[in-house]
Design an enzyme around this catalytic site. Structure first.
Site, PDB file in Angstrom:
ATOM      1  N   HIS A  64       0.867  -1.187   0.000  1.00  0.00           N
ATOM      2  CA  HIS A  64       0.000   0.000   0.000  1.00  0.00           C
ATOM      3  C   HIS A  64       0.900   1.232   0.000  1.00  0.00           C
ATOM      4  O   HIS A  64       1.339   1.707   1.041  1.00  0.00           O
ATOM      5  CB  HIS A  64      -0.902  -0.048   1.238  1.00  0.00           C
ATOM      6  CG  HIS A  64      -1.881   1.094   1.312  1.00  0.00           C
ATOM      7  ND1 HIS A  64      -3.041   1.028   2.074  1.00  0.00           N
ATOM      8  CD2 HIS A  64      -1.895   2.331   0.740  1.00  0.00           C
ATOM      9  CE1 HIS A  64      -3.705   2.153   1.963  1.00  0.00           C
ATOM     10  NE2 HIS A  64      -3.026   2.981   1.165  1.00  0.00           N
ATOM     11  N   HIS A  75       1.401   4.925  -2.380  1.00  0.00           N
ATOM     12  CA  HIS A  75       1.040   5.818  -3.490  1.00  0.00           C
ATOM     13  C   HIS A  75       2.314   6.472  -3.983  1.00  0.00           C
ATOM     14  O   HIS A  75       2.985   7.175  -3.209  1.00  0.00           O
ATOM     15  CB  HIS A  75       0.055   6.881  -3.020  1.00  0.00           C
ATOM     16  CG  HIS A  75      -1.197   6.302  -2.433  1.00  0.00           C
ATOM     17  ND1 HIS A  75      -2.334   6.103  -3.161  1.00  0.00           N
ATOM     18  CD2 HIS A  75      -1.459   5.838  -1.180  1.00  0.00           C
ATOM     19  CE1 HIS A  75      -3.272   5.563  -2.392  1.00  0.00           C
ATOM     20  NE2 HIS A  75      -2.764   5.383  -1.184  1.00  0.00           N
ATOM     21  N   HIS A  95      -9.501   1.202  -1.177  1.00  0.00           N
ATOM     22  CA  HIS A  95      -9.424   1.830   0.139  1.00  0.00           C
ATOM     23  C   HIS A  95     -10.836   1.780   0.737  1.00  0.00           C
ATOM     24  O   HIS A  95     -11.807   2.176   0.071  1.00  0.00           O
ATOM     25  CB  HIS A  95      -9.021   3.293   0.023  1.00  0.00           C
ATOM     26  CG  HIS A  95      -7.564   3.528  -0.240  1.00  0.00           C
ATOM     27  ND1 HIS A  95      -6.897   2.940  -1.271  1.00  0.00           N
ATOM     28  CD2 HIS A  95      -6.648   4.297   0.421  1.00  0.00           C
ATOM     29  CE1 HIS A  95      -5.625   3.339  -1.242  1.00  0.00           C
ATOM     30  NE2 HIS A  95      -5.448   4.170  -0.218  1.00  0.00           N
ATOM     31  N   GLU A 150     -11.138   3.522   6.159  1.00  0.00           N
ATOM     32  CA  GLU A 150     -10.085   4.415   6.700  1.00  0.00           C
ATOM     33  C   GLU A 150     -10.816   5.494   7.513  1.00  0.00           C
ATOM     34  O   GLU A 150     -10.701   5.533   8.730  1.00  0.00           O
ATOM     35  CB  GLU A 150      -9.270   5.023   5.553  1.00  0.00           C
ATOM     36  CG  GLU A 150      -8.158   5.960   6.008  1.00  0.00           C
ATOM     37  CD  GLU A 150      -7.428   6.651   4.848  1.00  0.00           C
ATOM     38  OE1 GLU A 150      -7.978   6.689   3.726  1.00  0.00           O
ATOM     39  OE2 GLU A 150      -6.305   7.170   5.077  1.00  0.00           O
ATOM     40  N   ASP A 163       1.918   3.929   2.853  1.00  0.00           N
ATOM     41  CA  ASP A 163       0.892   4.811   2.284  1.00  0.00           C
ATOM     42  C   ASP A 163       1.512   5.998   1.529  1.00  0.00           C
ATOM     43  O   ASP A 163       1.645   5.931   0.303  1.00  0.00           O
ATOM     44  CB  ASP A 163      -0.075   5.282   3.383  1.00  0.00           C
ATOM     45  CG  ASP A 163      -1.450   5.675   2.868  1.00  0.00           C
ATOM     46  OD1 ASP A 163      -1.725   5.465   1.675  1.00  0.00           O
ATOM     47  OD2 ASP A 163      -2.267   6.184   3.670  1.00  0.00           O
ATOM     48  N   ASP A 164       1.885   7.051   2.235  1.00  0.00           N
ATOM     49  CA  ASP A 164       2.466   8.256   1.615  1.00  0.00           C
ATOM     50  C   ASP A 164       3.668   8.696   2.455  1.00  0.00           C
ATOM     51  O   ASP A 164       3.601   9.703   3.177  1.00  0.00           O
ATOM     52  CB  ASP A 164       1.407   9.374   1.580  1.00  0.00           C
ATOM     53  CG  ASP A 164       0.181   8.954   0.797  1.00  0.00           C
ATOM     54  OD1 ASP A 164       0.259   8.918  -0.437  1.00  0.00           O
ATOM     55  OD2 ASP A 164      -0.840   8.627   1.426  1.00  0.00           O
TER      56      ASP A 164
HETATM   57  N1  ADE Z   1      -4.406   8.846  -1.634  1.00  0.00           N
HETATM   58  C1  ADE Z   1      -3.155   8.878  -1.124  1.00  0.00           C
HETATM   59  N2  ADE Z   1      -3.168   8.489   0.159  1.00  0.00           N
HETATM   60  C2  ADE Z   1      -4.446   8.182   0.468  1.00  0.00           C
HETATM   61  C3  ADE Z   1      -5.098   7.711   1.635  1.00  0.00           C
HETATM   62  N3  ADE Z   1      -4.447   7.477   2.776  1.00  0.00           N
HETATM   63  N4  ADE Z   1      -6.429   7.541   1.587  1.00  0.00           N
HETATM   64  C4  ADE Z   1      -7.109   7.782   0.463  1.00  0.00           C
HETATM   65  N5  ADE Z   1      -6.556   8.232  -0.659  1.00  0.00           N
HETATM   66  C5  ADE Z   1      -5.220   8.429  -0.664  1.00  0.00           C
HETATM   67 ZN    ZN Z   2      -3.600   4.820   0.612  1.00  0.00          ZN
END
Ligand code: ADE
Ligand code: ZN
Length: 341
Positions: A17, A19, A197, A200, A278-279
């Protein structure tokens, strides 16, 4: 490095996971902005970093999409992707499954071909030079329309051999999986795997919809599944993977603090949970930092850390023989480090 840090740093693992636009480190963002003659809204790297305080998903997404605006050329997508692969190679990540958000770029007039070619070229080169394997997941933006998602699916088809799966991301609340049932059905019909997703910020119902309407083979995040005991039972029965992202959950206030993170409960209930970043450029850490934060906050044992690493390979889109080879590497690591770290 402490003993547990060494153990986490060395364990073989997969990331499921991630991005690619979320790996855009401020230093690289400034460099690419400069060469593309684009002015950022911030005057320095430090000023940009100081803006990374989010109260919810949307506040993060606003900054994340504006950062992505400086990506213009094929080389920009290559540089972004290769930097990420180099970094996680140094963290003993052996395999990664990368999300990209083409609509973030095509909506600005960037050609789909430039986006995917740059990412794909970096993935190929990293396989060859670093030995790290990777696959690509095209993620639809759920705040946009079904029509836009269908158009993106069409644009992707000439590159189908470079794409493993389709996903769904962006603003969750008010954009339920049901909105994309027909696009996902088309992607499945074409032979792709699908993930989404869900849970969350959105309710457990969205996880049910992802399972029953979209036919996903993994849920991204899925934290709020724990609010519904029947859903938990179903996820355990199916051994359906959850790609959990601890530092993301902390930064976006999905959890109050890391000691309240649901990951340990998920493992104790027998759910197929994995750890992911994630990011990472926005949330304060890549894979090892995520493993460490959650291990320290929840006092996870080495066995539990190894379980998470094995889950990451078992939940991947690698073929069955590759999964077994990778899981064996984790077992060998446990044996070789026993009594040493
Ligand atoms: N795009 C990038 N990170 C995300 C996240 N945590 N939730 C939803 N969309 C995303
Ligand atoms: Zn994500």
């Amino acid at each position: 490095m402490t003993t547990i840090e060494k153990f986490i740093a060395g364990i073989p693992k997969a990331e499921l996971h991630l991005h690619i636009e979320g790996t855009f480190e401020p230093e690289l963002m400034f460099e690419i902005a400069r060469r593309n003659h684009i002015k950022l809204n911030y005057s320095s790297v430090d000023e940009l970093k100081a803006a990374y305080n989010f109260n919810n998903l949307q506040e993060f997404l606003d900054i994340y999409y504006s950062g992505a605006n400086v990506l213009i050329e094929e080389q920009d997508f290559y540089d972004l992707t290769y930097s990420y692969l180099l970094r996680i190679h140094s963290q003993n990540v052996l395999h990664t499954e990368i999300f990209f958000d083409p609509q973030t770029h095509t909506s600005r007039g960037i050609l789909f071909s430039k986006v995917i070619s740059g990412i794909h070229r970096a993935m190929e080169e990293a396989q060859e030079k670093l030995g790290i394997s990777s696959q690509l997941i095209l993620s639809f933006l759920r705040h946009l329309s079904e029509k836009d998602a269908f158009k993106t699916l069409e644009e992707a088809l000439p590159y189908r051999s470079w794409i493993t799966a389709f996903g769904l991301d962006s603003s969750e609340k008010g954009n339920p999986p049901a909105k994309f049932e027909r696009v996902f059905s088309k992607a499945c019909e074409l032979g792709f795997s699908v993930v989404a997703h869900a849970g969350e910020e959105g309710p457990p119902e969205y996880v049910w919809e992802a399972l029953n309407l979209l036919k996903v083979s993994r849920i991204d995040h899925g934290n709020r599944s724990l609010e519904d005991p029947i859903l938990v039972e179903e996820l355990v029965k199916l051994q359906l993977p959850l790609t959990v992202c601890p530092l993301s959950n902390q930064k976006l206030k999905v959890v109050k603090d890391m000691t309240k993170h649901p990951l340990k409960t998920m493992l104790e209930k027998g759910m197929m949970a994995t750890v992911n970043s994630d990011d990472p450029a926005y949330f304060g850490g890549y894979m090892n930092e995520n493993y460490l934060a959650v291990t320290l906050a929840l006092n996870l044992s080495k066995q539990q850390i190894a379980q998470l690493a094995k889950n990451s390979f078992a939940s991947s889109f690698l073929d069955e023989a590759e999964k077994l080879t990778m899981i064996e590497k984790v077992d060998n690591y446990l044996v070789s480090t026993s009594g040493i770290i």
